[in-house]
Scaffold this motif. Structure first.
Motif, PDB file in Angstrom:
ATOM      1  N   VAL A 131       5.930  15.124  -4.587  1.00 33.17           N
ATOM      2  CA  VAL A 131       5.288  16.333  -4.057  1.00 33.17           C
ATOM      3  C   VAL A 131       6.088  16.867  -2.887  1.00 33.17           C
ATOM      4  N   LEU A 132       6.389  15.993  -1.956  1.00 33.69           N
ATOM      5  CA  LEU A 132       7.176  16.348  -0.785  1.00 33.69           C
ATOM      6  C   LEU A 132       8.590  15.806  -0.940  1.00 33.69           C
ATOM      7  N   SER A 133       9.557  16.551  -0.440  1.00 35.54           N
ATOM      8  CA  SER A 133      10.945  16.095  -0.430  1.00 35.54           C
ATOM      9  C   SER A 133      11.512  16.278   0.961  1.00 35.54           C
ATOM     10  N   LEU A 134      12.407  15.361   1.345  1.00 31.79           N
ATOM     11  CA  LEU A 134      13.016  15.409   2.668  1.00 31.79           C
ATOM     12  C   LEU A 134      14.509  15.161   2.520  1.00 31.79           C
ATOM     13  N   ASP A 135      15.301  16.091   3.021  1.00 25.78           N
ATOM     14  CA  ASP A 135      16.760  15.999   2.930  1.00 25.78           C
ATOM     15  C   ASP A 135      17.299  15.470   4.249  1.00 25.78           C
ATOM     16  N   ALA A 141      12.364  19.792   4.970  1.00 21.57           N
ATOM     17  CA  ALA A 141      11.369  19.297   4.031  1.00 21.57           C
ATOM     18  C   ALA A 141      11.060  20.417   3.049  1.00 21.57           C
ATOM     19  N   SER A 142      10.666  20.029   1.851  1.00 18.24           N
ATOM     20  CA  SER A 142      10.316  21.051   0.870  1.00 18.24           C
ATOM     21  C   SER A 142       9.070  20.623   0.109  1.00 18.24           C
ATOM     22  N   ARG A 143       8.348  21.635  -0.303  1.00 16.90           N
ATOM     23  CA  ARG A 143       7.183  21.434  -1.159  1.00 16.90           C
ATOM     24  C   ARG A 143       7.140  22.615  -2.108  1.00 16.90           C
ATOM     25  N   GLY A 144       7.185  22.338  -3.393  1.00 19.84           N
ATOM     26  CA  GLY A 144       7.286  23.426  -4.348  1.00 19.84           C
ATOM     27  C   GLY A 144       8.587  24.177  -4.145  1.00 19.84           C
ATOM     28  N   GLN A 145       8.496  25.469  -4.009  1.00 18.36           N
ATOM     29  CA  GLN A 145       9.683  26.304  -3.808  1.00 18.36           C
ATOM     30  C   GLN A 145       9.941  26.631  -2.343  1.00 18.36           C
ATOM     31  N   SER A 146       9.143  26.066  -1.453  1.00 17.61           N
ATOM     32  CA  SER A 146       9.258  26.401  -0.029  1.00 17.61           C
ATOM     33  C   SER A 146       9.993  25.302   0.734  1.00 17.61           C
ATOM     34  N   ASN A 147      10.866  25.714   1.650  1.00 19.20           N
ATOM     35  CA  ASN A 147      11.607  24.796   2.511  1.00 19.20           C
ATOM     36  C   ASN A 147      11.164  24.983   3.953  1.00 19.20           C
ATOM     37  N   TYR A 195      -0.364  16.862  12.771  1.00 17.51           N
ATOM     38  CA  TYR A 195      -0.998  18.181  12.732  1.00 17.51           C
ATOM     39  C   TYR A 195       0.040  19.271  12.452  1.00 17.51           C
ATOM     40  N   THR A 196       1.168  19.221  13.144  1.00 17.67           N
ATOM     41  CA  THR A 196       2.193  20.258  12.949  1.00 17.67           C
ATOM     42  C   THR A 196       2.844  20.137  11.566  1.00 17.67           C
ATOM     43  N   LEU A 201       3.343  21.872   5.740  1.00 17.05           N
ATOM     44  CA  LEU A 201       3.430  21.323   4.388  1.00 17.05           C
ATOM     45  C   LEU A 201       2.111  21.321   3.625  1.00 17.05           C
ATOM     46  N   GLY A 202       1.026  21.600   4.320  1.00 16.72           N
ATOM     47  CA  GLY A 202      -0.285  21.573   3.671  1.00 16.72           C
ATOM     48  C   GLY A 202      -1.138  20.439   4.195  1.00 16.72           C
TER      49      GLY A 202
END
Length: 220
Positions: A131-135, A141-147, A195-196, A201-202
């Protein structure tokens, strides 16, 4: 992630400390073997950077002690000793990598990322739970199409969680992983960072398990 640097050369130590700080790692820097051993008994580190030529003991002795105690701490030897025999000895004693001085800081950082991936059983350079990705290279970080660009603390905390998806980590464990010595931990710092991250990220990105801590879901 919290790293221990065992290095008595002040110039190298300062350079490595700044480079790791810039990459959002928490760092404890010690300059002798006895302090290194006591620190490893008191703290849980994600990785050790180990010089061999120390004022009170040889780095090989520290490495041998770690493996005798079954401490599966990743170790990268950083040293000016360049003989093939010593490289073989270090690797056979349980070192995960061996880097010769002088070295480029960017190469050290790349080797750190590679060793961490191997220990976590992660082949891909990008950490993900599906679900979450971290480079680690871009700190995005990315989730779906958002970075999302993360702050140093946000990156460090999310990295800690994504390295152990499905594992509940307490406040103390998270503080231990993202703060080094002499860094003041503000009250509710972990809660504020989470929180931040959730704002970016949701709300469901990081789950709170009441009374125990926080986690990210394991990849399905």
């Amino acid at each position: 992630m919290r790293i221990i640097l065992v290095e008595d050369d002040q110039q190298i130590g300062r350079a490595v400390r700044q480079a790791l700080k810039d990459e959002s790692y928490a760092l404890d820097w010690v300059s002798d073997g006895n302090t290194a051993l006591s620190s490893c008994q008191m703290h849980d580190y994600g990785l050790m950077l180990l010089d061999l030529s120390l004022p009170d003991t040889d780095g090989f002795e520290i490495l041998s002690w770690l493996r005798r105690e079954n401490k599966y701490l990743p170790v990268i030897i950083i040293t000016a000793r360049d003989s093939v025999e010593e490289r073989i000895r270090g690797l056979d004693l349980g070192a995960d990598d061996y880097l010769m001085k002088p070295f480029a800081v960017n190469e050290l950082l790349a080797r750190i990322r590679a060793v961490i991936r191997r220990y976590q059983g992660v082949v891909r350079p990008v950490l993900s739970n599906g679900v979450l990705s971290l480079d680690p290279a871009s700190h995005e970080a990315s989730r779906g199409q958002s970075n999302y660009r993360l702050s140093a603390r946000e990156y460090s905390l999310l990295q800690t969680l994504l390295l152990q998806p499905g594992t509940i980590l307490s406040r103390d464990q998270l503080e231990e992983s993202i703060y080094g010595w002499n860094e003041e931990v503000e009250s509710n710092a972990v809660e504020f960072i989470i929180y931040t991250l959730r704002k970016k990220l949701g709300k469901d990105a990081i789950k709170n398990v009441r009374g125990l801590g926080w986690m990210v879901a394991r990849e399905q």
